[in-house]
Design a protein around this motif. Structure first.
Motif, PDB file in Angstrom:
ATOM      1  N   ALA A  87       0.941  -0.527   0.284  1.00  0.00           N
ATOM      2  CA  ALA A  87       0.328  -0.349   0.326  1.00  0.00           C
ATOM      3  C   ALA A  87       0.515   1.696  -0.148  1.00  0.00           C
ATOM      4  O   ALA A  87       0.510   2.563  -0.427  1.00  0.00           O
ATOM      5  CB  ALA A  87      -1.327   0.132   1.275  1.00  0.00           C
ATOM      6  N   TYR A  94      -0.125   8.277   3.949  1.00  0.00           N
ATOM      7  CA  TYR A  94       0.069   7.947   4.740  1.00  0.00           C
ATOM      8  C   TYR A  94       1.267   7.669   5.441  1.00  0.00           C
ATOM      9  O   TYR A  94       2.171   7.634   4.737  1.00  0.00           O
ATOM     10  CB  TYR A  94      -0.923   6.421   4.492  1.00  0.00           C
ATOM     11  N   LEU A  99       1.151   1.932   7.310  1.00  0.00           N
ATOM     12  CA  LEU A  99       0.939   0.983   7.060  1.00  0.00           C
ATOM     13  C   LEU A  99       1.527  -0.219   6.960  1.00  0.00           C
ATOM     14  O   LEU A  99       1.172  -1.493   6.234  1.00  0.00           O
ATOM     15  CB  LEU A  99       0.747   1.682   5.478  1.00  0.00           C
ATOM     16  N   THR A 102       1.444  -4.169   5.083  1.00  0.00           N
ATOM     17  CA  THR A 102      -0.569  -3.595   4.230  1.00  0.00           C
ATOM     18  C   THR A 102       0.136  -4.232   2.701  1.00  0.00           C
ATOM     19  O   THR A 102       1.015  -2.667   2.126  1.00  0.00           O
ATOM     20  CB  THR A 102      -0.668  -2.511   4.746  1.00  0.00           C
ATOM     21  N   HIS A 112      -6.526  -5.572   6.827  1.00  0.00           N
ATOM     22  CA  HIS A 112      -5.451  -5.044   6.780  1.00  0.00           C
ATOM     23  C   HIS A 112      -5.807  -4.322   8.248  1.00  0.00           C
ATOM     24  O   HIS A 112      -4.300  -3.867   8.864  1.00  0.00           O
ATOM     25  CB  HIS A 112      -5.595  -3.552   5.927  1.00  0.00           C
ATOM     26  N   ARG A 124      -3.545   1.591  13.807  1.00  0.00           N
ATOM     27  CA  ARG A 124      -3.533  -0.508  13.573  1.00  0.00           C
ATOM     28  C   ARG A 124      -4.014  -0.554  14.864  1.00  0.00           C
ATOM     29  O   ARG A 124      -3.831  -0.435  16.134  1.00  0.00           O
ATOM     30  CB  ARG A 124      -1.927  -0.889  13.255  1.00  0.00           C
ATOM     31  N   SER A 128      -1.794  -7.062   9.268  1.00  0.00           N
ATOM     32  CA  SER A 128      -2.850  -7.301   8.186  1.00  0.00           C
ATOM     33  C   SER A 128      -2.137  -8.291   7.911  1.00  0.00           C
ATOM     34  O   SER A 128      -1.228  -9.295   8.221  1.00  0.00           O
ATOM     35  CB  SER A 128      -1.444  -6.344   7.500  1.00  0.00           C
ATOM     36  N   ASN A 138     -10.572   1.617   4.596  1.00  0.00           N
ATOM     37  CA  ASN A 138      -9.773   1.188   3.651  1.00  0.00           C
ATOM     38  C   ASN A 138     -10.715   1.000   1.767  1.00  0.00           C
ATOM     39  O   ASN A 138      -9.665   1.675   1.271  1.00  0.00           O
ATOM     40  CB  ASN A 138      -9.767  -0.875   3.152  1.00  0.00           C
TER      41      ASN A 138
END
Length: 334
Positions: A87, A94, A99, A102, A112, A124, A128, A138
């Motif tokens: 991602a 982001y 991330l 992910t 995710h 979080r 993921s 998402n």
């Protein structure tokens, strides 16, 4: 009681128990309409208009299936290289550390682990690919990505490529109220609310669809993009949208997803699809009650509509969805 009367009775029972003012049921078998059922009124207020074939319901998060088709287009056309891409390669805005590993696969299958608090801070919940949770961030991210990749919103892309060729006139993100739009009951003791939006770019939950065009949307997928004597959507795009993309979970009770569709693989206790529904079937749900169930093995599409938020009694919604899909499967297996 014949087989369709069983389904109508089930739909009407849920409508009455959960204080929905409206219900519709539309069934196609072998590309033919075999049942149309409409009941109730556009609102829970006095002298509200009756539900008819042209009534358009707010389908809430069932719009994910429409977004999913545009993601399938992006994969088919190479604008997205792979669902296993990270991602961070697509979402520069982001936090890269947040991330982490992910992937797009995690984003489209609700695995995710990201969430957003009331102040807009993303955090979080779990790593993921390890769990499943529907959170919505998402959907927001993939909506942004399609706009970035095509330089147009995903509803605009769908209008050009699907809705106009298919002749859909009762499927649209609505910015102005009109007589065919069904209001949404939030509190049974209060008048139903108009759920139109300020934008038609897919960022709001203001997609309204008639029961018949909801079913036609499902039937377009069943027929791998073929409709009205022509291939409207490439077959491969439909196949990408409706095949299982979920990562391998240690917990076998977790749902399996395509591009936001729930897909029947091995029956799973936390899936919204009942255990007697054949493998390869798929379904989408919205919080106001609309669902499309597609069963390729039986060549059946079922669309049902309500207009009550949390229509299936909150935490019990899986029980009702599984019960109904099992009932449909039992009827058409005969």
């Amino acid at each position: 009681m014949n087989k369709y009367e069983q389904l109508i009775s089930w739909v009407e029972n849920i409508k009455d128990r959960n204080h929905s003012s409206a219900a519709a049921l539309f069934i196609m078998k072998d590309n033919q309409v075999v049942l149309e059922h409409y009941s109730g009124t556009h609102s829970n207020t006095k002298n509200s208009s009756p539900i008819t074939a042209t009534s358009q319901f707010n389908v809430a998060s069932a719009r994910k299936s429409y977004l999913g088709l545009t993601i399938a287009y992006a994969l088919y056309e190479g604008k997205i290289r792979s669902l296993d891409d990270y991602a961070v390669d697509y979402f520069e805005e982001y936090d890269k550390t947040l991330l982490g590993h992910t992937t797009l696969r995690h984003l489209v299958t609700h695995s995710h682990g990201l969430n957003m608090n009331d102040s807009g801070m993303v955090y979080r919940e779990f790593e993921s690919g390890e769990e499943w949770a529907y959170r919505g961030i998402n959907v927001e991210m993939m909506t942004q990505l399609i706009h970035k990749l095509y330089n147009k919103s995903f509803p605009e892309l769908l209008r050009e490529r699907v809705f106009i060729p298919a002749g859909f006139t009762e499927t649209a993100w609505q910015k102005a109220d009109h007589d065919n739009l069904v209001k949404v009951v939030i509190n049974p003791g209060e008048p139903a609310e108009s759920k139109i939006g300020a934008s038609d770019d897919g960022t709001e939950s203001n997609l309204f669809v008639s029961a018949r065009e909801f079913a036609y949307w499902g039937n377009l997928h069943l027929n791998k993009g073929y409709m009205n004597g022509k291939q409207i959507v490439p077959k491969e795009v439909i196949e990408i949208a409706t095949q299982v993309h979920s990562p391998h979970y240690k917990n076998t009770n977790l749902p399996q997803n395509g591009l936001f569709w729930f897909v029947q693989n091995a029956p799973a206790l936390q899936s919204e699809i009942g255990e007697r529904v054949p493998k390869g079937s798929y379904q989408i749900l919205g919080v106001t009650g609309p669902t499309i169930l597609v069963i390729p093995e039986y060549n059946v599409v079922v669309a049902k509509m309500y207009n009550k938020r949390y229509n299936y009694e909150g935490d019990n919604y899986l029980q009702y969805l599984r019960e109904f899909s099992n009932l449909v499967a039992d009827i058409f297996a005969q």
